[in-house]
Every structure is written in C-alpha cells, then in structure tokens.
Design a protein around this motif. Structure first.
Motif, PDB file in Angstrom:
ATOM      1  N   GLY A   1       7.253  -1.745  14.433  1.00  0.00           N
ATOM      2  CA  GLY A   1       5.935  -1.371  13.895  1.00  0.00           C
ATOM      3  C   GLY A   1       5.347   0.165  13.898  1.00  0.00           C
ATOM      4  O   GLY A   1       4.229   0.546  13.250  1.00  0.00           O
ATOM      5  N   LEU A   2       5.830   0.845  14.856  1.00  0.00           N
ATOM      6  CA  LEU A   2       5.190   2.176  15.284  1.00  0.00           C
ATOM      7  C   LEU A   2       5.436   3.163  13.875  1.00  0.00           C
ATOM      8  O   LEU A   2       4.549   3.607  13.546  1.00  0.00           O
ATOM      9  N   VAL A   3       6.465   3.211  13.439  1.00  0.00           N
ATOM     10  CA  VAL A   3       6.664   3.890  12.262  1.00  0.00           C
ATOM     11  C   VAL A   3       6.028   3.788  11.099  1.00  0.00           C
ATOM     12  O   VAL A   3       5.216   4.651  10.486  1.00  0.00           O
ATOM     13  N   PRO A   4       6.065   2.573  10.523  1.00  0.00           N
ATOM     14  CA  PRO A   4       5.147   1.902   9.561  1.00  0.00           C
ATOM     15  C   PRO A   4       3.668   2.106   9.700  1.00  0.00           C
ATOM     16  O   PRO A   4       2.990   2.539   8.856  1.00  0.00           O
ATOM     17  N   GLY A   5       3.154   1.936  10.938  1.00  0.00           N
ATOM     18  CA  GLY A   5       1.757   2.285  11.337  1.00  0.00           C
ATOM     19  C   GLY A   5       1.391   3.736  11.271  1.00  0.00           C
ATOM     20  O   GLY A   5       0.339   4.030  10.566  1.00  0.00           O
ATOM     21  N   LEU A   6       2.134   4.531  11.789  1.00  0.00           N
ATOM     22  CA  LEU A   6       1.987   6.065  11.441  1.00  0.00           C
ATOM     23  C   LEU A   6       2.002   6.549  10.251  1.00  0.00           C
ATOM     24  O   LEU A   6       1.285   7.262   9.733  1.00  0.00           O
TER      25      LEU A   6
ATOM     26  N   ARG B   1     -14.103  -0.368  -5.528  1.00  0.00           N
ATOM     27  CA  ARG B   1     -13.770   0.871  -6.502  1.00  0.00           C
ATOM     28  C   ARG B   1     -13.659   1.914  -5.510  1.00  0.00           C
ATOM     29  O   ARG B   1     -12.543   2.802  -5.890  1.00  0.00           O
ATOM     30  N   GLU B   2     -14.101   2.002  -4.256  1.00  0.00           N
ATOM     31  CA  GLU B   2     -13.628   3.205  -3.401  1.00  0.00           C
ATOM     32  C   GLU B   2     -12.454   2.801  -2.884  1.00  0.00           C
ATOM     33  O   GLU B   2     -11.795   3.952  -2.283  1.00  0.00           O
ATOM     34  N   ILE B   3     -12.088   1.749  -2.289  1.00  0.00           N
ATOM     35  CA  ILE B   3     -11.010   1.420  -1.718  1.00  0.00           C
ATOM     36  C   ILE B   3      -9.631   1.288  -2.209  1.00  0.00           C
ATOM     37  O   ILE B   3      -8.501   1.439  -1.708  1.00  0.00           O
ATOM     38  N   THR B   4      -9.677   1.141  -3.395  1.00  0.00           N
ATOM     39  CA  THR B   4      -8.489   0.967  -4.516  1.00  0.00           C
ATOM     40  C   THR B   4      -7.436   2.207  -4.262  1.00  0.00           C
ATOM     41  O   THR B   4      -6.243   1.871  -4.273  1.00  0.00           O
ATOM     42  N   PRO B   5      -7.822   3.527  -4.167  1.00  0.00           N
ATOM     43  CA  PRO B   5      -7.010   4.320  -3.871  1.00  0.00           C
ATOM     44  C   PRO B   5      -6.186   4.418  -2.800  1.00  0.00           C
ATOM     45  O   PRO B   5      -4.956   4.716  -2.531  1.00  0.00           O
ATOM     46  N   PHE B   6      -6.877   3.884  -1.783  1.00  0.00           N
ATOM     47  CA  PHE B   6      -6.319   3.767  -0.491  1.00  0.00           C
ATOM     48  C   PHE B   6      -5.190   2.543  -0.441  1.00  0.00           C
ATOM     49  O   PHE B   6      -3.910   2.506   0.397  1.00  0.00           O
ATOM     50  N   ILE B   7      -5.631   1.587  -1.147  1.00  0.00           N
ATOM     51  CA  ILE B   7      -4.613   0.260  -1.315  1.00  0.00           C
ATOM     52  C   ILE B   7      -3.375   0.989  -1.973  1.00  0.00           C
ATOM     53  O   ILE B   7      -2.165   0.356  -1.680  1.00  0.00           O
ATOM     54  N   LEU B   8      -3.481   1.645  -2.873  1.00  0.00           N
ATOM     55  CA  LEU B   8      -2.416   2.211  -3.807  1.00  0.00           C
ATOM     56  C   LEU B   8      -1.327   2.986  -2.706  1.00  0.00           C
ATOM     57  O   LEU B   8      -0.303   2.977  -2.713  1.00  0.00           O
ATOM     58  N   MET B   9      -2.047   3.714  -1.860  1.00  0.00           N
ATOM     59  CA  MET B   9      -1.223   4.342  -0.829  1.00  0.00           C
ATOM     60  C   MET B   9      -0.555   3.675   0.286  1.00  0.00           C
ATOM     61  O   MET B   9       0.476   3.728   0.449  1.00  0.00           O
ATOM     62  N   GLN B  10      -1.142   2.404   0.532  1.00  0.00           N
ATOM     63  CA  GLN B  10      -0.599   1.328   1.275  1.00  0.00           C
ATOM     64  C   GLN B  10       0.569   0.668   0.747  1.00  0.00           C
ATOM     65  O   GLN B  10       1.504   0.538   1.363  1.00  0.00           O
ATOM     66  N   LEU B  11       0.408   0.585  -0.615  1.00  0.00           N
ATOM     67  CA  LEU B  11       1.577   0.082  -1.539  1.00  0.00           C
ATOM     68  C   LEU B  11       2.587   1.226  -1.418  1.00  0.00           C
ATOM     69  O   LEU B  11       3.981   0.646  -1.459  1.00  0.00           O
ATOM     70  N   VAL B  12       2.603   2.366  -1.553  1.00  0.00           N
ATOM     71  CA  VAL B  12       3.558   3.213  -1.327  1.00  0.00           C
ATOM     72  C   VAL B  12       4.274   3.106  -0.255  1.00  0.00           C
ATOM     73  O   VAL B  12       5.542   3.228  -0.166  1.00  0.00           O
ATOM     74  N   VAL B  13       3.713   2.993   0.840  1.00  0.00           N
ATOM     75  CA  VAL B  13       4.062   2.718   2.300  1.00  0.00           C
ATOM     76  C   VAL B  13       4.917   1.594   2.465  1.00  0.00           C
ATOM     77  O   VAL B  13       6.079   1.644   2.795  1.00  0.00           O
ATOM     78  N   LEU B  14       4.465   0.653   1.663  1.00  0.00           N
ATOM     79  CA  LEU B  14       5.213  -0.661   1.654  1.00  0.00           C
ATOM     80  C   LEU B  14       6.682  -0.574   1.078  1.00  0.00           C
ATOM     81  O   LEU B  14       7.514  -1.254   1.709  1.00  0.00           O
ATOM     82  N   ALA B  15       6.360   0.176  -0.075  1.00  0.00           N
ATOM     83  CA  ALA B  15       7.596   0.408  -0.800  1.00  0.00           C
ATOM     84  C   ALA B  15       8.578   0.967   0.137  1.00  0.00           C
ATOM     85  O   ALA B  15       9.944   0.633   0.149  1.00  0.00           O
ATOM     86  N   LEU B  16       8.240   2.124   0.610  1.00  0.00           N
ATOM     87  CA  LEU B  16       9.092   2.867   1.585  1.00  0.00           C
ATOM     88  C   LEU B  16       9.611   2.021   2.781  1.00  0.00           C
ATOM     89  O   LEU B  16      11.071   2.178   2.827  1.00  0.00           O
ATOM     90  N   ILE B  17       8.958   1.362   3.458  1.00  0.00           N
ATOM     91  CA  ILE B  17       9.641   0.673   4.370  1.00  0.00           C
ATOM     92  C   ILE B  17      10.425  -0.529   3.880  1.00  0.00           C
ATOM     93  O   ILE B  17      11.460  -0.900   4.674  1.00  0.00           O
TER      94      ILE B  17
END
Length: 426
Positions: free
Chosen positions: A174-179, A394-410
């Motif tokens: 979990g260390l690398v995905p968390g970072l 409205r404010e959190i949506t861009p951050f969720i999109l970034m988390q989805l990018v990380v999810l795709a990476l891992i």
C-alpha cells in the motif's frame, strides 16, 4: 428465489435505516429459513467469522489511533508537512495532503483523518483565502490516503475476509499507491491554486523552529515506523504490532503530559464499542457469505466473468467499474467482507497476484467512498466542513478524477504494488 430474497431484504432494510450489520444478519437468517436449513448453522458460521487471533489487531489499532488523536498530535504533523510544502503555491492545500500522509501512519482510517486534519486545516485554509468548500474537498479527498498507507485497518479486514494472504505484504504494497495518490492530489491542488491565485507561505522557518517541529513530529512518526519495521522483519506479527502501537501511543501521550488519565476509560470504551461493531459485521458477513456460497452465487459470478472475457486486463476493467458502483452505496468494511471472498478467487483464476488484487480491490472501494453523488465520505466531510453537499461535490470532482488515474495505474502496472513486497520476500 432465495438469493433474490436475501438481496431484496438486505436492500430494503438498508433503505429503512437499519444498521448494516443487522441488515446483513436479518437478511441472511431469512434466506436460511426459506432454504429449509436449521437456524443452528447461523450461530456456527457467525462464530467462525470472529474466531481468529488476528482480530485482536482491530481494537489495538483503533485504540492506538484514539490515543494519538487525544494526545493533540495533529498540529505537530501538519506543521511538519508545512515545513516541506508550505512555500509552494497553494501551500496550505499541500500541507493538508501532506498531513494526511503522516497521519495515515497513526490511524489508518479515512474518517479519523477527515475529522482530525479537517478540524485544524479547514479553518486555517478558510482564514487564508481558500474557499471553505475547496478546503473541505482537499481534506475529504486526501483522507483516502489513510486506509492505503500502512498501518491500514482496511487491509487487516481484507485479509480476514479472504484468508491466505499476508497482512505484512499488503501493508508494504500500500505504500507506493498511497504516495502516488498524495502526489496526484498535490498536482491537482497546484493547478487549481495557481488558477485561483491561492496564497503560499511567505516566510521561512528558522533552523531552530525547523528543529523543534521535526523533533515533535518524529516522536509521533516513530509509531508507524515501529509497526512497519516489526512486521516486515518478522520480529512480531501484525496483531502484536497493533499492541506495540497502542502501548507506544499510551506511553507517549502520558509521558508528554498531553493525554489525561481521566479520559482513558472513555477511550478504552470507544475502542471497545468501535471494535464490537466491526466484530458484528464480521460475524454477520460470514453468515451472508455462507448463504451466497450454498446458493452457488460465487460460481455463477465467476462463470459470468469467464463468459465475458478470458483476458485478465478486461476482467480488471469490469471489476473496477463494478467495485466503484458498490463503493458508492455500501460502506467500506461491509463491502470488503461481502465481496472480497467472492472476487478474490475469481481474480486468482485469472492468474492475478493476490497482493496486487487486494490493493486494487481496497483502493477501488476507498475511492468509491468519496465519489459523488452518494459516497459516504462526502456526507461526513460536509458535516465537518459545514458546507453544502453540492458545493463539496463540485470542488472534489477534479480530485476524484486524479484518484481514478492512480487507480488505473496500480491496476495495469502491477509492479507498483508487488515490487516492494517481493523485495521484502512476500
């Protein structure tokens, strides 16, 4: 018919407001009665669900987190983060995210992270020109780091649910995905802060101030280091590591005189209450899984996936979409306990590494927890930040999109989750 009754009763009871653990138990009992089996099997499988020495880790981790929270360590951790990232544009947003990195090693809980970090950082960001909804969005989004970076109670629950998987391996994985999640959130915070011209810290800390901040923070950060070192080297098990963490938190709190003896009974009671809820979830989820197994549901789901594709990459894509939908409507721990035992064997049949799959599975549900429109983390954040839910979405949506990018990476770069565990022999 029995499966339809099980799922229908479960959904109806949730809609009516029954606590999840009781909804799972009542629906399972109804299915057993409809199947004609003796209700005696219910007690057997509920006991089997909590008959594990590993469960001792749950109250110990919860207690360790509560002890650190009530020792007033949050401010020292956010100061430590500010020391590194406060001079950047949007520095307080970066500090908020950095604080979550360090705080995750104490509680491993998204809710605790939102509450503790939010109580300090949301007012501070608001007073310095950041929108309150934006400040809350950064806090809620970064709370997803807590259940990923070790020690993670989420991974402990997953290991209990699926069995035959190393908690130490999951912790390290979990260390690398968390970072990566933290880095992605910081990138988005920088982009938004630059566009909106949010402030940065204009002064530099003196060497003396930097030393004082670091000294106070390192005392706190020794705890996750103790846990990680002990589990990785085999000095003690994850269960024993949880006890070590609780003992260390108690000694530090009392030694620094930031923890009062009079609050200890309340903290012990809260840890017991929280743990008992998790134990009840484990017991009823074990019964729920038994009913699904006897009705052949896992085999049917496996056959459905095999009928759709024999490509593990396509399977992971379909699974990610499915889990995101599940994470929207079911809380994190019940979702792990119900669906972990179903999907883990299917992933194994596709040749997917168990540790890799475990991290992808858990991270997916964690992202779903904060995803609009009905993720439970949103409502907790809105209450803590005292903002409207639509403003927060409205404010959190861009951050969720970034988390989805990380999810795709891992998901599609397994070395990100399996590299460190293999290095340490897992």
């Amino acid at each position: 018919m029995i499966v339809a009754a099980l799922l229908g009763a479960f959904a109806l009871l949730l809609v009516l407001g029954m606590p999840v653990a009781f909804a799972i138990g009542v629906a399972s009992m109804l299915a057993i009665l409809l199947s004609g089996e003796s209700v005696v099997v219910a007690s057997h499988y509920m006991f089997a669900g909590v008959n594990s020495y590993l469960l001792v880790a749950i109250p110990m981790f919860v207690l360790a987190g509560d002890l650190m929270l009530h020792s007033g360590m949050t401010k020292s951790l956010t100061n430590f983060a500010d020391l590194f990232v406060g001079r950047m544009r949007g520095g307080l947003g970066h500090t908020n995210i950095g604080g979550s990195i360090f705080f995750s090693g104490i509680t491993g809980s998204a809710t605790a992270d939102t509450t503790a970090i939010g109580s300090v950082m949301i007012p501070a960001m608001s007073e310095n020109g950041y929108g309150r909804a934006y400040s809350t969005a950064v806090t809620v989004a970064s709370s997803a780091i807590g259940p990923i970076i070790p020690p993670s109670l989420t991974f402990v629950i997953y290991a209990l649910a699926v069995g035959n998987i190393s908690i130490g391996g999951l912790f390290i994985a979990g260390l690398v995905p968390g970072l990566l999640t933290a880095a992605a959130l910081m990138v988005m915070n920088h982009v938004i802060s630059t566009r909106r011209n949010y402030p940065k810290r204009e002064f530099s800390y003196s060497a003396r101030q930097a030393f004082t901040i670091t000294r106070k923070s390192l005392i706190v950060l020794v705890m996750p280091a103790l846990i990680a070192f002990g589990v990785v080297t085999g000095v003690y098990t994850a269960t024993e590591a949880a006890a070590v963490a609780a003992a260390y938190a108690l000694l530090i709190g009392l030694g620094m005189r930031t923890l009062k003896l009079r609050v200890l009974p309340r903290l012990f009671f809260n840890a017991s209450k929280t743990s008992s809820i998790m134990f009840l979830l484990l017991a009823t989820s074990s019964l729920f899984s038994y009913v699904l197994s006897t009705q052949g549901v896992p085999a049917d789901i496996a056959a459905a996936f095999q009928g759709l594709t024999d490509n593990p990459l396509v399977f992971l894509l379909i699974l990610n979409i499915t889990l995101l939908a599940i994470g929207l409507v079911i809380d994190l721990y019940p979702a792990i306990l119900i669906f972990g035992p179903i999907f883990a064997p299917i992933a194994h049949s596709y040749g997917i590494d168990p540790i890799h799959f475990g991290v992808v599975f858990c991270v997916n549900l964690i992202v779903g927890m904060n995803t609009p429109p009905v993720g439970s983390g949103l409502f907790i954040g809105a209450a803590i930040g005292r903002v409207k839910i639509e403003e927060l979405i409205r404010e959190i949506t861009p951050f969720i999109l970034m988390q989805l990018v990380v999810l795709a990476l891992i998901t599609y770069v397994p070395i990100l989750t399996t590299g460190l565990p293999r290095l340490f022999g897992y």
